[in-house]
Each structure stands twice: as C-alpha cells, then as structure tokens.
Design an enzyme around this catalytic site. Structure first.
Site, PDB file in Angstrom:
ATOM      1  N   PRO A 117      -4.144  34.633  19.708  1.00 15.36           N
ATOM      2  CA  PRO A 117      -2.849  35.282  19.935  1.00 15.36           C
ATOM      3  C   PRO A 117      -2.311  34.978  21.325  1.00 15.36           C
ATOM      4  CG  PRO A 117      -4.623  36.856  20.227  1.00 15.36           C
ATOM      5  CD  PRO A 117      -5.261  35.591  19.729  1.00 15.36           C
ATOM      6  N   GLY A 118      -1.048  34.645  21.400  1.00 11.87           N
ATOM      7  CA  GLY A 118      -0.366  34.471  22.681  1.00 11.87           C
ATOM      8  C   GLY A 118       0.846  35.375  22.696  1.00 11.87           C
ATOM      9  N   ARG A 172      15.075  29.969  23.658  1.00 12.72           N
ATOM     10  CA  ARG A 172      14.690  30.142  22.262  1.00 12.72           C
ATOM     11  C   ARG A 172      15.880  30.337  21.322  1.00 12.72           C
ATOM     12  NH1 ARG A 172      12.273  33.976  20.403  1.00 12.72           N
ATOM     13  NH2 ARG A 172      11.115  32.869  18.772  1.00 12.72           N
ATOM     14  N   TYR A 213       7.249  32.405  25.690  1.00 11.62           N
ATOM     15  CA  TYR A 213       8.082  31.214  25.518  1.00 11.62           C
ATOM     16  C   TYR A 213       9.473  31.361  26.132  1.00 11.62           C
ATOM     17  CZ  TYR A 213       4.297  30.355  22.304  1.00 11.62           C
ATOM     18  OH  TYR A 213       3.041  30.205  21.770  1.00 11.62           O
ATOM     19  N   CYS A 253      26.981  25.524  31.557  1.00 10.69           N
ATOM     20  CA  CYS A 253      28.097  24.741  31.028  1.00 10.69           C
ATOM     21  C   CYS A 253      27.670  24.117  29.703  1.00 10.69           C
ATOM     22  CB  CYS A 253      28.507  23.673  32.040  1.00 10.69           C
ATOM     23  SG  CYS A 253      30.050  22.843  31.638  1.00 10.69           S
TER      24      CYS A 253
END
Length: 476
Positions: free
Chosen positions: A330-331, A373, A434, A404
């Site tokens: 698990p992360g 993400r 992440y 931009c």
C-alpha cells in the site's frame, strides 16, 4: 463503467458528473478527509491547526499532512495483515526523509523503484533488509547500490536484468573470495504479468499483457525467467510478485492473480524442488483504493486483508502447497487520505454555458504543477471552503490553476458557496499520494511546502522552493 477516480480509459472529457448538490457545503465527510480534520467556529482545523494560521505561516499553496493519520493507517495495515504478512509502503506515492523515519518507527517495510528513492531511504536510516527495489529498467548503478546495501529483495523485471545481476553477483563473490572464500547470494523476486487487468485507468493498469512491466505468464516468459534465475548460483529466488493496477475496491482481481501465481508456484517447485524452501513469499502488490469523494466506497483494510489472506490460503490448499507469507504494497492507501492541499482564491469568473447554465471558474494559486492527476487521469476530488463556513446557496464551480494551460484543472465539477470571494482559502482532500510526488515546475512555479500537523503544532517536512532554487541548474 467508471470503476474509480482515475477516469475513462482513453482520457476523453467525460460528461458533467456533478448532479447532486451536497446537503451541507460545510460538511467534512470522515471517509474523505483526514482523521484529524474538524471545523472550529466554521474554520477548518487539521490536527488542531487552524488552516488560516497555516496559510499565514507557510503561504499557499500548501500541503498539510496529518502525521497521526499517516501513522494510524500504518497501524491499520500492520494489524489487519498480522505477523504472517509483510506490509511494504510504496515509496512512489510520496517519500521524504521524515516519512522514512515514521515507517521505520512503525515497523513497515519499504518498496522503492529508483536509485533516488533508495538513496533517500538509506540516508534516512531505514533498515536495508526491509527494502525491496522495483523498476522496469534498473540501471547497473542502481542494482550495484542495492546489492552493496544488502537490501531485502530485488524484484526482477526482465531477462536483461537477470544478466546484469548475474554479472554483479559474480564480481561480488570473486571479491569476497579473495578475503575469506565466502559465497553470497542476492535475494530476488520475479515480477509476473498475470494477465489480470483491474477495472482501472489504462495508464495505471499494470497486469495486462501489453505493457512494460514483468514477465508474461501466458507467453511462458515467467517460467523461463525462473529457469534462468535458478541457473545463476549467485541469485536466490525468494518470491513471486504481481501487481494488477491502482485504486482497486474489489478483491476479485486479486483472487484471479493469486490463483495464477499459485499455479505458477506449483509448477516451479515441480521443476525445481529445492525452491520449495527458498520461495517464501507471494507478493500481491498494491493498488488498494481510497475515497476521493463521498461516492467512493473502498472496503475497510481489515476486510480486504481477510479477503486476500483467505484467497491465498484457499489456492494453496487446492494446489497442495504450504502457505507462503503474503506481501502487500500500500502507498496511496496509507499516505493519500491524510493530506490536504490549501489554496487561496485569486480570481472568480462566471461563464455562461448552453441552456442558460452558468459555471463559475475559481482560480487558485497552484494547479497542475502541484496536482497533475486531474489533467493526467481525469481524477475526481472533494473541495470545500476552508477559511470560514457559509450558509450561502451552492454555486456550480470548476476549480482551476494559474498555469497557461486550458487543461490546468484541480477539481473539474463541484459546488462551492455562492459567496466565495477572492482571498478565501479552499481545501482539496486526499492529496497525499501522487501529488507532490509528481509535482513539477511548469511555468517555473516553485513546488509548495509540505507541512506535518500534529496536536495543534506544525513543522515543515519539505520547505517551499524559491526562485533561487529554480536558478541553481542554470549555467548562465
């Protein structure tokens, strides 16, 4: 079917997913927000810290991590899987020297997938025997560093890597032989592509055949990889490894994966009987999901642990094999839920859409440089007004960054109070995994600080980058 917040398989812009106005715009769903998140007189507090004080002290954008949330989730996994399993934290989700120290204290193992992650772990004092090294293209230097440090396992990902490690083993043993004639065997696992594709985004589904990771089971590469490892006397095969994707809520994919790993294990032991003693671990990988929104319903850790343990026990019983240790990685499930990103609102713009619909664009002082993400995976997030509460009606909003880039979106569809104003602070939940790990300096924005909060106090884990930092690589 959208199986998780990573979004549609080919990245097309989906239909508007905001259809239900929240009953209470000030609510902090405990399934989504850190365990230490509260409202005090309308203001969000994180482990007893007023977000306004954090913003004043560290500036915005800011990532605030609830230290006790992180530690408690380490406990949850360790307790759920028990002494018969190994819980490896996946460093790629987020790693810093303080995280390494917390993991050391909590007794977890650690997965790294680059020389940089390995160096950080070793420098921060993590026990090398509790480290496993992943990666689809480990360099000669990375492999040598891992062997020299004496890490617990190298997860082999290709035939080329077997050859590299065989050469390193031969050199190491020759050097050792000149001293005392000792023989050293490098502990390795083999990553097997089991042909199971979890219901996940195309870019983070990692076990189907057409991808870069591991040895194909269906094509016979896994069996050939085992044969070559066995032929290298300096390598010791200690386990089989698989990984079927990310943000997974349903254990059924793990069931198919475990079945295929056990079938392979039985075949391997039949062909190489001595491996019955050395192959002690089945690593089912990571990918356990979290709640980014109230619509997400990941199973409790203890329920998932029970499912995975029973799956392996059942498959080994059918195959007539002793039950090996289970390893999981698990992360996101440990570091993701406990971190919140705090932004300051800078610009508010109403845009008239077809049919008389108005969408309010809320621009903040960060964006895709601190959270890629949404742009990369069309991820969903939960966002609230944090610096105060409001009884104003809901306004249909899109939270966007200052880059931009038209795709610079933090939260694609959400509702915020209609009286949201320039200078307000808003908070985005579940940004621990992440986000900082994939952060960039796009448009030369410095990376934000990451602050640990605990018991009404705060401290920097990573300071804010400065413009001077960004100039360091210039040769002028």
């Amino acid at each position: 079917m959208r199986a998780h917040p990573a979004g549609p398989r080919h990245g097309e812009i989906p239909a508007d997913r905001t259809s239900v106005v929240p009953a209470d715009l000030n609510d902090l769903d405990p399934a989504v927000w850190p365990r230490g998140a509260r409202r005090d007189h309308g203001v969000m507090t994180l482990a007893g810290n007023d977000v306004r004080d954090l913003a004043a002290l560290y500036g915005t954008p800011l990532l605030a991590m609830d230290e006790q949330d992180f530690r408690s989730r380490c406990h949850d996994f360790a307790d759920a899987f028990g002494s018969a399993a190994d819980v490896h934290y996946a460093a790629k989700a987020f790693l810093s020297s303080h995280i390494v120290k917390w993991l050391t204290q909590e007794g977890l193992s650690l997965d790294v997938c680059s020389g940089g992650e390995l160096r950080l772990a070793l420098r921060a004092g993590f026990p090398p025997e509790r480290i496993a090294l992943h990666g689809s293209n480990k360099s000669q230097h990375e492999l040598e560093m891992a062997v020299e440090a004496g890490i617990g396992a190298i997860v082999i990902d290709s035939f080329d890597e077997i050859g590299r490690l065989a050469g390193i083993s031969e050199r190491v043993n020759l050097e050792a032989g000149t001293v005392n004639g000792s023989t050293r065997r490098i502990p390795v696992m083999i990553r097997v592509t089991v042909g199971v594709e979890a219901h996940t985004h195309e870019f983070i589904a990692t076990a189907h055949e057409d991808q870069k990771f591991g040895f194909s089971l269906a094509g016979g590469d896994a069996a050939e990889g085992v044969r070559r490892i066995v032929a290298c006397h300096g390598l010791e095969l200690i386990g089989l490894h698989s990984h079927i994707g990310s943000q997974i809520f349903d254990p059924s994919g793990f069931e198919v994966s475990a079945h295929r790993l056990v079938v392979l294990l039985k075949s391997v032991i039949a062909d190489h009987p001595r491996l019955a003693a050395s192959i002690t671990t089945l690593d089912l990988g990571g990918g356990l999901g979290i709640a980014y929104t109230s619509a997400d319903t990941p199973p409790p850790v203890d329920a998932m642990a029970k499912s995975l343990t029973e799956i392996v026990e059942r498959e080994c019983q059918v195959a007539g094999l002793a039950v090996p240790r289970i390893a999981v990685e698990p992360g996101r499930a440990i570091v993701g839920p406990g971190t919140v990103t705090v932004y300051e609102v800078g610009t508010i713009k109403d845009v008239n859409l077809d049919g008389g619909v108005v969408r309010r664009y809320v621009s903040v002082d960060g964006g895709m440089s601190d959270n890629i993400r949404t742009a990369l995976y069309d991820a969903d997030y939960t966002v609230v007004l944090a610096s105060r509460s409001s009884t104003a009606p809901a306004a249909r909003c899109r939270v966007v960054g200052k880059h931009c880039e038209s795709g610079d979106i933090v939260v694609r569809d959400c509702y915020l109070p209609a009286d949201l104003a320039v200078g307000d602070l808003i908070a985005v939940a579940a940004t621990g995994a992440y986000c900082y790990a994939m952060a960039s300096n796009y448009n030369r924005l410095p990376r934000p600080p990451l602050v640990a909060v605990a018991d009404g106090t705060s401290r920097q884990l990573l300071r804010r980058e400065t413009d001077d930092d960004l100039q360091l690589l210039e040769t002028w």
